[in-house]
Design a protein around this motif. Structure first.
Motif, PDB file in Angstrom:
ATOM      1  N   MET A 145       0.837  -1.173   0.000  1.00 47.09           N
ATOM      2  CA  MET A 145       0.000   0.000   0.000  1.00 47.09           C
ATOM      3  C   MET A 145       0.883   1.238   0.000  1.00 47.09           C
ATOM      4  SD  MET A 145      -2.734  -1.393   2.811  1.00 47.09           S
ATOM      5  CE  MET A 145      -3.866  -0.059   2.796  1.00 47.09           C
ATOM      6  N   GLU A 146       0.813   1.977  -1.047  1.00 45.36           N
ATOM      7  CA  GLU A 146       1.601   3.191  -1.134  1.00 45.36           C
ATOM      8  C   GLU A 146       0.718   4.417  -0.946  1.00 45.36           C
ATOM      9  OE1 GLU A 146       4.011   3.450  -4.583  1.00 45.36           O
ATOM     10  OE2 GLU A 146       4.632   1.369  -4.460  1.00 45.36           O
ATOM     11  N   GLY A 147       1.349   5.502  -0.619  1.00 46.47           N
ATOM     12  CA  GLY A 147       0.623   6.750  -0.483  1.00 46.47           C
ATOM     13  C   GLY A 147       0.340   7.078   0.962  1.00 46.47           C
ATOM     14  N   ILE A 148      -0.370   8.153   1.128  1.00 52.66           N
ATOM     15  CA  ILE A 148      -0.744   8.613   2.461  1.00 52.66           C
ATOM     16  C   ILE A 148      -2.200   8.264   2.685  1.00 52.66           C
ATOM     17  CG2 ILE A 148      -1.023  10.632   3.929  1.00 52.66           C
ATOM     18  CD1 ILE A 148       1.266  11.922   2.352  1.00 52.66           C
ATOM     19  N   TRP A 149      -2.462   7.627   3.802  1.00 51.78           N
ATOM     20  CA  TRP A 149      -3.818   7.215   4.124  1.00 51.78           C
ATOM     21  C   TRP A 149      -4.303   8.015   5.317  1.00 51.78           C
ATOM     22  CZ3 TRP A 149      -6.353   3.664   1.132  1.00 51.78           C
ATOM     23  CH2 TRP A 149      -5.571   3.020   0.190  1.00 51.78           C
ATOM     24  N   GLY A 150      -5.561   8.277   5.366  1.00 50.32           N
ATOM     25  CA  GLY A 150      -6.118   9.015   6.483  1.00 50.32           C
ATOM     26  C   GLY A 150      -7.538   8.565   6.736  1.00 50.32           C
ATOM     27  N   GLY A 151      -8.091   9.040   7.812  1.00 50.64           N
ATOM     28  CA  GLY A 151      -9.455   8.695   8.140  1.00 50.64           C
ATOM     29  C   GLY A 151      -9.645   8.634   9.634  1.00 50.64           C
ATOM     30  N   THR A 152     -10.740   8.046  10.036  1.00 53.44           N
ATOM     31  CA  THR A 152     -11.008   7.891  11.452  1.00 53.44           C
ATOM     32  C   THR A 152     -11.233   6.425  11.761  1.00 53.44           C
ATOM     33  OG1 THR A 152     -13.382   8.206  11.191  1.00 53.44           O
ATOM     34  CG2 THR A 152     -12.057  10.177  11.606  1.00 53.44           C
ATOM     35  N   VAL A 153     -11.023   6.084  13.004  1.00 52.49           N
ATOM     36  CA  VAL A 153     -11.149   4.704  13.454  1.00 52.49           C
ATOM     37  C   VAL A 153     -11.937   4.692  14.765  1.00 52.49           C
ATOM     38  CG1 VAL A 153      -9.880   2.578  13.902  1.00 52.49           C
ATOM     39  CG2 VAL A 153      -8.860   4.319  12.473  1.00 52.49           C
ATOM     40  N   PRO A 154     -13.215   5.050  14.731  1.00 50.63           N
ATOM     41  CA  PRO A 154     -13.973   5.079  15.979  1.00 50.63           C
ATOM     42  C   PRO A 154     -14.168   3.672  16.542  1.00 50.63           C
ATOM     43  CG  PRO A 154     -15.433   5.424  14.117  1.00 50.63           C
ATOM     44  CD  PRO A 154     -14.030   5.411  13.578  1.00 50.63           C
ATOM     45  N   LEU A 155     -14.196   3.596  17.853  1.00 48.78           N
ATOM     46  CA  LEU A 155     -14.405   2.316  18.520  1.00 48.78           C
ATOM     47  C   LEU A 155     -15.887   2.032  18.672  1.00 48.78           C
ATOM     48  CD1 LEU A 155     -11.827   2.509  21.438  1.00 48.78           C
ATOM     49  CD2 LEU A 155     -11.657   1.146  19.365  1.00 48.78           C
ATOM     50  N   LYS A 156     -16.252   0.777  18.475  1.00 47.84           N
ATOM     51  CA  LYS A 156     -17.599   0.325  18.810  1.00 47.84           C
ATOM     52  C   LYS A 156     -17.559  -0.136  20.259  1.00 47.84           C
ATOM     53  CE  LYS A 156     -18.679  -1.210  14.172  1.00 47.84           C
ATOM     54  NZ  LYS A 156     -18.922  -2.362  13.315  1.00 47.84           N
ATOM     55  N   LYS A 157     -18.716  -0.241  20.862  1.00 44.65           N
ATOM     56  CA  LYS A 157     -18.799  -0.615  22.276  1.00 44.65           C
ATOM     57  C   LYS A 157     -18.054  -1.924  22.552  1.00 44.65           C
ATOM     58  CE  LYS A 157     -22.283   0.555  25.032  1.00 44.65           C
ATOM     59  NZ  LYS A 157     -23.624   0.635  25.595  1.00 44.65           N
ATOM     60  N   GLU A 158     -18.164  -2.894  21.656  1.00 41.33           N
ATOM     61  CA  GLU A 158     -17.512  -4.196  21.868  1.00 41.33           C
ATOM     62  C   GLU A 158     -15.990  -4.141  21.679  1.00 41.33           C
ATOM     63  OE1 GLU A 158     -19.230  -4.177  17.638  1.00 41.33           O
ATOM     64  OE2 GLU A 158     -19.981  -3.670  19.617  1.00 41.33           O
ATOM     65  N   ASP A 159     -15.478  -3.067  21.072  1.00 44.82           N
ATOM     66  CA  ASP A 159     -14.032  -2.922  20.852  1.00 44.82           C
ATOM     67  C   ASP A 159     -13.316  -2.203  21.991  1.00 44.82           C
ATOM     68  OD1 ASP A 159     -14.274  -4.137  18.347  1.00 44.82           O
ATOM     69  OD2 ASP A 159     -14.626  -2.219  17.349  1.00 44.82           O
ATOM     70  N   VAL A 160     -14.062  -1.577  22.891  1.00 45.79           N
ATOM     71  CA  VAL A 160     -13.461  -0.763  23.950  1.00 45.79           C
ATOM     72  C   VAL A 160     -12.505  -1.542  24.852  1.00 45.79           C
ATOM     73  CG1 VAL A 160     -13.975   0.632  26.009  1.00 45.79           C
ATOM     74  CG2 VAL A 160     -15.260   0.987  23.901  1.00 45.79           C
ATOM     75  N   PRO A 161     -12.819  -2.768  25.305  1.00 43.05           N
ATOM     76  CA  PRO A 161     -11.872  -3.467  26.192  1.00 43.05           C
ATOM     77  C   PRO A 161     -10.476  -3.642  25.587  1.00 43.05           C
ATOM     78  CG  PRO A 161     -13.989  -4.573  26.233  1.00 43.05           C
ATOM     79  CD  PRO A 161     -14.061  -3.539  25.137  1.00 43.05           C
ATOM     80  N   ASP A 162     -10.401  -3.875  24.275  1.00 48.59           N
ATOM     81  CA  ASP A 162      -9.102  -4.051  23.615  1.00 48.59           C
ATOM     82  C   ASP A 162      -8.533  -2.745  23.084  1.00 48.59           C
ATOM     83  OD1 ASP A 162      -9.086  -6.804  24.036  1.00 48.59           O
ATOM     84  OD2 ASP A 162     -10.180  -7.181  22.162  1.00 48.59           O
ATOM     85  N   MET A 163      -9.352  -1.687  23.075  1.00 52.22           N
ATOM     86  CA  MET A 163      -8.952  -0.389  22.519  1.00 52.22           C
ATOM     87  C   MET A 163      -8.435  -0.540  21.089  1.00 52.22           C
ATOM     88  SD  MET A 163      -9.761   1.959  24.590  1.00 52.22           S
ATOM     89  CE  MET A 163      -8.919   3.389  23.930  1.00 52.22           C
ATOM     90  N   LYS A 164      -9.042  -1.458  20.348  1.00 47.83           N
ATOM     91  CA  LYS A 164      -8.637  -1.710  18.961  1.00 47.83           C
ATOM     92  C   LYS A 164      -9.856  -2.175  18.182  1.00 47.83           C
ATOM     93  CE  LYS A 164      -5.463  -4.249  16.134  1.00 47.83           C
ATOM     94  NZ  LYS A 164      -5.318  -5.545  15.643  1.00 47.83           N
ATOM     95  N   PRO A 165     -10.218  -1.472  17.107  1.00 51.81           N
ATOM     96  CA  PRO A 165     -11.322  -1.944  16.291  1.00 51.81           C
ATOM     97  C   PRO A 165     -11.044  -3.353  15.762  1.00 51.81           C
ATOM     98  CG  PRO A 165     -10.797   0.311  15.727  1.00 51.81           C
ATOM     99  CD  PRO A 165      -9.705  -0.177  16.644  1.00 51.81           C
ATOM    100  N   SER A 166     -12.022  -4.213  15.821  1.00 51.38           N
ATOM    101  CA  SER A 166     -11.825  -5.619  15.455  1.00 51.38           C
ATOM    102  C   SER A 166     -11.460  -5.801  13.987  1.00 51.38           C
ATOM    103  CB  SER A 166     -13.082  -6.421  15.787  1.00 51.38           C
ATOM    104  OG  SER A 166     -14.209  -5.855  15.136  1.00 51.38           O
ATOM    105  N   TRP A 167     -11.762  -4.841  13.137  1.00 51.12           N
ATOM    106  CA  TRP A 167     -11.479  -4.993  11.714  1.00 51.12           C
ATOM    107  C   TRP A 167     -10.061  -4.584  11.320  1.00 51.12           C
ATOM    108  CZ3 TRP A 167     -10.287  -0.344   9.527  1.00 51.12           C
ATOM    109  CH2 TRP A 167     -10.767   0.793  10.157  1.00 51.12           C
ATOM    110  N   LEU A 168      -9.310  -3.986  12.253  1.00 46.36           N
ATOM    111  CA  LEU A 168      -7.921  -3.636  11.937  1.00 46.36           C
ATOM    112  C   LEU A 168      -7.063  -4.894  11.867  1.00 46.36           C
ATOM    113  CD1 LEU A 168      -7.061  -0.476  14.083  1.00 46.36           C
ATOM    114  CD2 LEU A 168      -7.355  -0.610  11.618  1.00 46.36           C
ATOM    115  N   PRO A 169      -6.091  -4.956  10.963  1.00 42.31           N
ATOM    116  CA  PRO A 169      -5.216  -6.119  10.888  1.00 42.31           C
ATOM    117  C   PRO A 169      -4.377  -6.266  12.161  1.00 42.31           C
ATOM    118  CG  PRO A 169      -4.813  -4.604   9.052  1.00 42.31           C
ATOM    119  CD  PRO A 169      -5.782  -3.948   9.954  1.00 42.31           C
TER     120      PRO A 169
END
Length: 67
Positions: free
Chosen positions: A1-25
């Motif tokens: 993946m080349e280039g500059i990427w941006g955006g937001t990564v809001p947490l869902k309620k079920e992702d809060v304990p891990d502080m990581k969205p489940s869809w991130l690699p």
């Protein structure tokens, strides 16, 4: 993946304990204000620092589990 990427990564309620969205690699973490559920107003540095610290602790815990 080349280039500059941006955006937001809001947490869902079920992702809060891990502080990581489940869809991130695996191995990719986010520690910025995009994790906050809504605008927090000013100043935001304390919230940003608290989120980064919590994410860092989760990364450390995750790393310790692999050793």
């Amino acid at each position: 993946m080349e280039g500059i990427w941006g955006g937001t990564v809001p947490l869902k309620k079920e992702d809060v304990p891990d502080m990581k969205p489940s869809w991130l690699p695996d191995g990719l973490w986010v520690a910025d204000l995009s994790l906050a559920p809504h605008s927090q107003g000013l100043p935001t540095i304390l919230l940003t620092a608290a989120l980064a610290l919590r994410v860092a602790r989760n990364i450390h815990r995750n790393f310790d589990d692999r050793i």
